[in-house]
Design a protein around this motif. Structure first.
Motif, PDB file in Angstrom:
ATOM      1  N   THR A  74       6.795   9.785   1.263  1.00  0.00           N
ATOM      2  CA  THR A  74       6.578   8.437   1.635  1.00  0.00           C
ATOM      3  C   THR A  74       5.981   7.771   0.391  1.00  0.00           C
ATOM      4  N   PHE A  75       6.282   6.363   0.192  1.00  0.00           N
ATOM      5  CA  PHE A  75       5.744   5.830  -0.709  1.00  0.00           C
ATOM      6  C   PHE A  75       5.093   4.404  -0.334  1.00  0.00           C
ATOM      7  N   TYR A  76       4.186   3.715  -1.059  1.00  0.00           N
ATOM      8  CA  TYR A  76       3.733   2.465  -0.482  1.00  0.00           C
ATOM      9  C   TYR A  76       4.836   1.447  -1.205  1.00  0.00           C
ATOM     10  N   ASP A  77       5.270   0.729  -0.286  1.00  0.00           N
ATOM     11  CA  ASP A  77       6.217  -0.504  -0.724  1.00  0.00           C
ATOM     12  C   ASP A  77       5.515  -1.874  -0.755  1.00  0.00           C
ATOM     13  N   GLN A  78       5.330  -2.125  -1.896  1.00  0.00           N
ATOM     14  CA  GLN A  78       4.460  -3.347  -2.316  1.00  0.00           C
ATOM     15  C   GLN A  78       5.136  -4.586  -1.601  1.00  0.00           C
ATOM     16  N   ARG A  79       6.314  -4.568  -1.238  1.00  0.00           N
ATOM     17  CA  ARG A  79       6.824  -5.850  -0.545  1.00  0.00           C
ATOM     18  C   ARG A  79       6.414  -5.834   0.828  1.00  0.00           C
ATOM     19  N   LEU A  80       6.725  -4.761   1.441  1.00  0.00           N
ATOM     20  CA  LEU A  80       6.466  -4.500   3.057  1.00  0.00           C
ATOM     21  C   LEU A  80       4.974  -4.379   3.397  1.00  0.00           C
ATOM     22  N   LYS A  81       4.421  -4.014   2.366  1.00  0.00           N
ATOM     23  CA  LYS A  81       2.765  -3.500   2.449  1.00  0.00           C
ATOM     24  C   LYS A  81       2.505  -2.456   3.420  1.00  0.00           C
ATOM     25  N   LYS A  82       3.280  -1.515   3.312  1.00  0.00           N
ATOM     26  CA  LYS A  82       3.076  -0.349   4.165  1.00  0.00           C
ATOM     27  C   LYS A  82       4.058   0.931   3.518  1.00  0.00           C
ATOM     28  N   LYS A  83       3.705   2.334   3.975  1.00  0.00           N
ATOM     29  CA  LYS A  83       4.277   3.382   3.364  1.00  0.00           C
ATOM     30  C   LYS A  83       5.619   3.453   4.214  1.00  0.00           C
ATOM     31  N   VAL A  84       6.609   3.581   3.486  1.00  0.00           N
ATOM     32  CA  VAL A  84       8.024   3.877   3.829  1.00  0.00           C
ATOM     33  C   VAL A  84       8.697   5.183   3.443  1.00  0.00           C
ATOM     34  N   PRO A  85       9.325   5.927   4.103  1.00  0.00           N
ATOM     35  CA  PRO A  85      10.109   6.975   3.711  1.00  0.00           C
ATOM     36  C   PRO A  85      10.852   6.939   2.270  1.00  0.00           C
ATOM     37  N   VAL A  86      10.805   7.975   1.661  1.00  0.00           N
ATOM     38  CA  VAL A  86      11.802   8.145   0.494  1.00  0.00           C
ATOM     39  C   VAL A  86      13.025   8.702   0.747  1.00  0.00           C
ATOM     40  N   GLY A 138      21.101   9.277   1.128  1.00  0.00           N
ATOM     41  CA  GLY A 138      20.734   8.550   2.374  1.00  0.00           C
ATOM     42  C   GLY A 138      19.743   9.084   3.266  1.00  0.00           C
ATOM     43  N   LYS A 139      19.271  10.451   3.264  1.00  0.00           N
ATOM     44  CA  LYS A 139      18.471  11.147   4.172  1.00  0.00           C
ATOM     45  C   LYS A 139      17.060  11.136   3.763  1.00  0.00           C
ATOM     46  N   VAL A 140      16.381  11.300   4.483  1.00  0.00           N
ATOM     47  CA  VAL A 140      15.042  11.151   4.231  1.00  0.00           C
ATOM     48  C   VAL A 140      14.461  12.300   3.573  1.00  0.00           C
ATOM     49  N   ASN A 141      13.775  12.287   2.471  1.00  0.00           N
ATOM     50  CA  ASN A 141      13.069  13.418   1.680  1.00  0.00           C
ATOM     51  C   ASN A 141      11.925  13.853   2.445  1.00  0.00           C
ATOM     52  N   GLU A 161       9.439  12.722  -7.843  1.00  0.00           N
ATOM     53  CA  GLU A 161      10.526  12.035  -7.230  1.00  0.00           C
ATOM     54  C   GLU A 161      10.058  10.891  -6.525  1.00  0.00           C
ATOM     55  N   THR A 162       8.590  11.185  -6.008  1.00  0.00           N
ATOM     56  CA  THR A 162       7.868  10.169  -5.361  1.00  0.00           C
ATOM     57  C   THR A 162       7.620   8.919  -6.254  1.00  0.00           C
ATOM     58  N   LEU A 163       7.126   9.270  -7.381  1.00  0.00           N
ATOM     59  CA  LEU A 163       6.955   8.542  -8.560  1.00  0.00           C
ATOM     60  C   LEU A 163       8.258   7.652  -9.027  1.00  0.00           C
ATOM     61  N   ARG A 164       9.138   8.481  -9.034  1.00  0.00           N
ATOM     62  CA  ARG A 164      10.493   7.254  -9.576  1.00  0.00           C
ATOM     63  C   ARG A 164      10.779   6.597  -8.343  1.00  0.00           C
ATOM     64  N   ALA A 165      10.894   6.865  -7.046  1.00  0.00           N
ATOM     65  CA  ALA A 165      11.053   5.843  -6.245  1.00  0.00           C
ATOM     66  C   ALA A 165      10.142   4.800  -6.210  1.00  0.00           C
ATOM     67  N   TRP A 166       8.782   4.972  -6.357  1.00  0.00           N
ATOM     68  CA  TRP A 166       8.025   4.011  -6.336  1.00  0.00           C
ATOM     69  C   TRP A 166       8.150   2.973  -7.536  1.00  0.00           C
TER      70      TRP A 166
END
Length: 375
Positions: free
Chosen positions: A193-205, A210-213, A362-367
């Motif tokens: 997961t990563f922290y979505d600044q827009r949603l203000k919560k952790k979401v799956p990468v 299109g599948k969850v990592n 990969e998590t860093l890139r997604a963030w």
């Protein structure tokens, strides 16, 4: 059954007696009679069953089943029952000596009569008296550190080296620590997961398909035992340590096993009381322990106890050479510190996530992609 040295046994029993008396006087603990030899002791959050079979006491609480019954001690729930029953006998005025003997000891009656408790009889060795005196002293909160706990803010702890130094000082190296089991490793797949600044919560990468990592996560357990020489006898206690890890690399597993061993050492020693952090397991004390000396990594703090206002942008701290050496993702992969963009993004992620490292590259890139508005 392992028997603690007499002076140490008196201290450990006295502590449980004092906690029982305080809980009864404050109303935090209630004793209810179920049968002639069975009671229920209830607090705000738990209730346990205390029983008496001839002269053998038993309780269903973790302290009794995990420690007291092995060392010939009585837990605070048993002490509470004894106090209540002795009080009933005293108030009835019956003076039945057999009943008093059933529930009482001399030092118990002194407590119920609110007499000043007498200190343990001196031992023949003044060194032992000095050790016991030090063990009774309150924990110096300047020794307490705090670390991030997933989803729970921060928690207090003592450093492993600190516990070893205190043990060496108290027991002058007359102690040992042995592992009594092989490491036990549990693994499972965890959603990245990563922290979505827009949603203000952790979401799956999500991956390119299109599948969850997912990533490998796990926990290492190990059991150990300390042996302390005191007053010509030995005190022994075994406990289990644990440490979580992310990634399926030898480095991640090695760090987890080492962490479990250190945790095991500290858990074994905490049975000796305040100087080894036993009070840090009290929820009330744990809330503030270590905060006064600036050891907190809690949300919204810059480490000096002053709250920082968010500017809406991710601050990128400037890292020195010593700060960049050995930086790793949580999967064990080392950060390429020669890549300025990766290093800058890594430090920005830490700053935005309260010093928590990215799970993987990969998590860093997604963030970073989420900050740039990429889908």
């Amino acid at each position: 059954m392992i028997t603690a040295p007499p002076t140490l046994e008196n201290q450990l029993q006295h502590e449980r007696m004092a906690r029982a008396q305080a809980a009864l006087m404050s109303g935090d603990m209630q004793v209810m009679v179920l049968t002639d030899c069975t009671w229920m002791v209830a607090s705000k959050s738990n209730h346990y069953i205390v029983s008496l079979d001839d002269d053998a006491w038993a309780c269903t609480c973790p302290d009794f089943t995990g420690r007291c019954q092995h060392f010939g001690l009585r837990c605070k729930h048993i002490e509470a029952v004894r106090m209540v029953e002795i009080q009933k006998i005293a108030e009835s005025g019956l003076g039945n000596q057999n009943m008093k003997t059933k529930f009482s000891t001399t030092h118990m009656e002194e407590h119920m009569n609110k007499a000043i408790s007498k200190p343990d009889p001196p031992t023949s060795d003044p060194v032992i008296e000095q050790i016991l005196w030090k063990l009774r002293q309150p924990l110096d909160m300047n020794r307490v550190k705090r670390r991030q706990a997933g989803g729970q803010g921060t928690v207090p702890y003592l450093e492993g080296y600190d516990v070893i130094e205190v043990a060496n000082d108290l027991f002058t190296f007359r102690w040992s620590f042995d592992l009594v089991s092989e490491p036990h490793i549990m693994r499972w797949d965890k959603t990245v997961t990563f922290y979505d600044q827009r949603l203000k919560k952790k979401v799956p990468v999500l991956g390119e398909d299109g599948k969850v990592n997912t990533e490998v996560a796990g926990v290492a357990y190990i059991t150990g035992r300390i042996i302390v020489e005191l007053d010509g006898k030995t005190y022994s206690h075994a406990d289990a340590g644990r440490c979580t890890f992310n990634g399926d690399t030898p480095e991640a597993l090695d760090v987890a096993i080492a962490g479990a061993v250190t945790d095991c050492l500290k858990r074994c020693f905490r049975q000796l009381g305040e100087q080894f952090g036993n009070s840090l397991y009290d929820k009330e004390i744990a809330r503030t322990a270590g905060l006064e000396n600036g050891a907190s990594n809690s949300h919204g703090s810059n480490g000096n106890g002053r709250s920082e206002k968010s500017s809406g942008q991710v601050a990128t701290p400037v890292a020195s050479v010593s700060q960049t050496e050995g930086l790793q993702y949580r999967d064990g992969i080392t950060v390429d510190t020669t890549n300025a963009a990766e290093l800058e993004a890594f430090n920005a992620f830490k700053s935005a996530h309260h010093e928590d490292f990215p799970a993987s590259r990969e998590t860093l890139r997604a963030w970073v992609a989420s900050l740039n508005g990429k889908k």
